[in-house]
Design an enzyme around this catalytic site. Sequence first.
Site, PDB file in Angstrom:
ATOM      1  N   HIS A  64       3.459  14.056  -9.791  1.00  0.00           N
ATOM      2  CA  HIS A  64       4.566  13.127 -10.034  1.00  0.00           C
ATOM      3  C   HIS A  64       5.343  13.509 -11.284  1.00  0.00           C
ATOM      4  O   HIS A  64       6.433  13.022 -11.510  1.00  0.00           O
ATOM      5  CB  HIS A  64       4.040  11.701 -10.174  1.00  0.00           C
ATOM      6  CG  HIS A  64       3.259  11.266  -8.972  1.00  0.00           C
ATOM      7  ND1 HIS A  64       1.892  11.379  -8.898  1.00  0.00           N
ATOM      8  CD2 HIS A  64       3.660  10.765  -7.782  1.00  0.00           C
ATOM      9  CE1 HIS A  64       1.491  10.949  -7.726  1.00  0.00           C
ATOM     10  NE2 HIS A  64       2.538  10.577  -7.020  1.00  0.00           N
ATOM     11  N   GLU A  69      -4.836  -0.015   0.760  1.00  0.00           N
ATOM     12  CA  GLU A  69      -3.880  -1.122   0.708  1.00  0.00           C
ATOM     13  C   GLU A  69      -3.967  -2.018   1.933  1.00  0.00           C
ATOM     14  O   GLU A  69      -3.391  -3.099   1.948  1.00  0.00           O
ATOM     15  CB  GLU A  69      -2.463  -0.618   0.477  1.00  0.00           C
ATOM     16  CG  GLU A  69      -1.935   0.262   1.585  1.00  0.00           C
ATOM     17  CD  GLU A  69      -0.560   0.828   1.221  1.00  0.00           C
ATOM     18  OE1 GLU A  69      -0.465   1.469   0.160  1.00  0.00           O
ATOM     19  OE2 GLU A  69       0.380   0.623   1.986  1.00  0.00           O
TER      20      GLU A  69
END
Length: 753
Positions: free
Chosen positions: A692, A603
């Site tokens: 998750h 990122e």
Amino acid sequence: MAVLHTLGFPRIGAKRELKFALERYWKGESPAQELLDCAAALRARHWQLQQDAGLDYVSVNDFSLYDQVLDHARMFNLIDPRFADGQGDSALDDYFRMARGQAPSGEPTRALAMTKWFDTNYHYLAPELDQAPAPALNADKLLGEIDEARALGHRPKPVLIGPVTLLWLARGNDRLRLLEPLLACYRQLLERLAEREIDWVQIDEPILVLDLEPQWQQALRQSYGVLAEVPVKLLLASYFGALGDNLSLALALPVAGLHVDTVRGGDEYLQLAKQLAPTQILSVGIIDGRNIWKTDLNLKLEQLKPLARQLGERLWIAPSCSLLHVPVDLDQEKGLDAEQRSWLAFAVQKLNELQLLQQGLNGQGQEALLANAEALNARRNSARIHRPEVAARLGRLGSADSQRTSPYPQRHQLQQQRLQLPLLPTTTIGSFPQTEAIRKARAAWRAGRLPEAEYRAAMESEIRFCVEQQEQIGLDVLVHGEAERNDMVEYFGEQLDGYLTTGNGWVQSYGSRCVKPPVIYGDVVRPEAMTVHWATYAQSLTDKPMKGMLTGPVTMLQWAFVRDDQPRATTCRQIALALRDEVCDLEAAGIQVIQIDEPALREGLPLRQGEWQSYLQWASESFRLSASGVADDCQIHTHMCYSQFNDIIAAVASLDADVITIETSRSNMTLLGAFEEFAYPNEIGPGVYDIHSPNLPETEQMAELIRKAAARIPVQRLWINPDCGLKTRRWPEVTPALQRMVAAARQLRSELG
Ligand code: GLN
Ligand code: ZN
């Protein structure tokens, strides 16, 4: 007189009021009206702040209950019916369902995909357009907020995401097929605004700072050609970078004004000022909307003065981008000392800086400008910021310092001799469940309610429990579980000189989620070892190798507010040196495996591809600098939490970590293709189950993923591990999942061995 405005203001509230109101509503603890009242109160407060700072307009429609992109998708009916099947009790519940994938009953439904808003840490919801119905306008939210602002006596400037950026941010094939009907809706909207006597509309097209393919450039020309026909003035806003090769495109668009980011856009604004049409206005984004440093007002005034002479009332002054990306109010920071506070400006303070610039242009406010110059001078010369030994050490570095002694194949042999790991070794990514007891102990210790010795004992007992569990499960390389860490960046930031932690510097990440990035204000120094105590305690409990666990230099940089007085690369190297000392201390204390997490490597990529290489080069060098102080037989791991590697695989390989663990289970191992094609040379642990999800993975499902991985990566170089850390899960989920993972690994050992 120049016109003052802001592109947007944070909506979460100085005390995160919106977060708490949202979460109460979601839990069913408060009625919708309470949430809506809170939202209206925040808007009113934020407009008042803008008015108090002398802004000529207040921004309207920058507020959102969850996300502004989702708001725009709703305004234009860009909603795939699968996400809005009308099951919600109300439009409000439907809205949250699209955002969160939770029906009011608590049942999971599909949520829109979430991705990063350009290179910020804000995440927006990407509309899915493949099955979207025809665009249609529903402007109730926007018009309502305009009325609200007017009723409070403000002059509203609506803020819209432009049609081309909106389509660009969405997902689906051939999204530009929707451009024409969408433009009809934008036109209709602008007409409604004109009827309401709105004079200026800010329309954001931040994609203008990206490398754009010709069809997107053409879409911009087409769009503003159509929208120019409506009698309302458009301020076309770009931010987060320079227009670059889109500069003449932007200048040719028939809009009433342009906003550009002069903080990141270099000198481009000078050229724009020269080439503007004689009636066009130029809004210069001169105050950094992405960082928290006090602005050098005198310097900025020198930039503004010639512009003011040249443009007169056609000069507008603003922050570079929406203030969404900075915390709300420095006055909330009671924990910082006076000197630290004198360096900083949050959103409220930035509004006041706009006002000071205006006064400066009018020859007023001399005292404030003098005080500003003094504060900046003091920061420049502060002994707390400059530590000569750090610069000296950086200066002495040679290329050998960012290289392991021997190449990977030799290291591998030495490590294997020492560690004696089985084929397909099993491990985890670092954290284990953060239980209520852990959080309570940490909070009590921080508040001074739990004495140091008792806190240590509490953490040690957590570590002991965690190690016992892992031994029973039969994992090969263990971890201590990270119970002592609140956050993987803040934990280290609090222990390093040169970092400060705010009490309330929250920035919205998505929905009700906020992050509190630490601030790197000075040269980074590690006063003492940060993790050695916990790691060696954990190692003392087991004969299996214990993995030391650190956050890497790029992530430590990326998830912080970074000083603006030296290149980011320099700051990153400083952090790398501090971490290198920690790595060496861990090795000296007998730790044989050390993981340096770099989830933020990707990122950090610049928005323009032309700048990627230089970033990747210093980022990779920094990682190696942190990792290369150890002997060949010390095994260095790294971890990254995403699944897009194709375009950065060479840089990932250049980190030269002995082992990398990555997220792969949801992509069904397809992303291993990048590693296979590149012939990734070192070891790799493709995550075999998705942490998750609360669902328990099946042994056979994981075994199948391992077979798939083994078809692409030589089995001698494969590790078995989950996708990411387990801190958000509960023990009753974690234990059986890992038991099955170990069973799958054992099964495959006999199958493939
Ligand atoms: N070691 C960290 C953990 O397990 C890694 C988290 C991350 O990469 N985001 O929690
Ligand atoms: Zn991860």
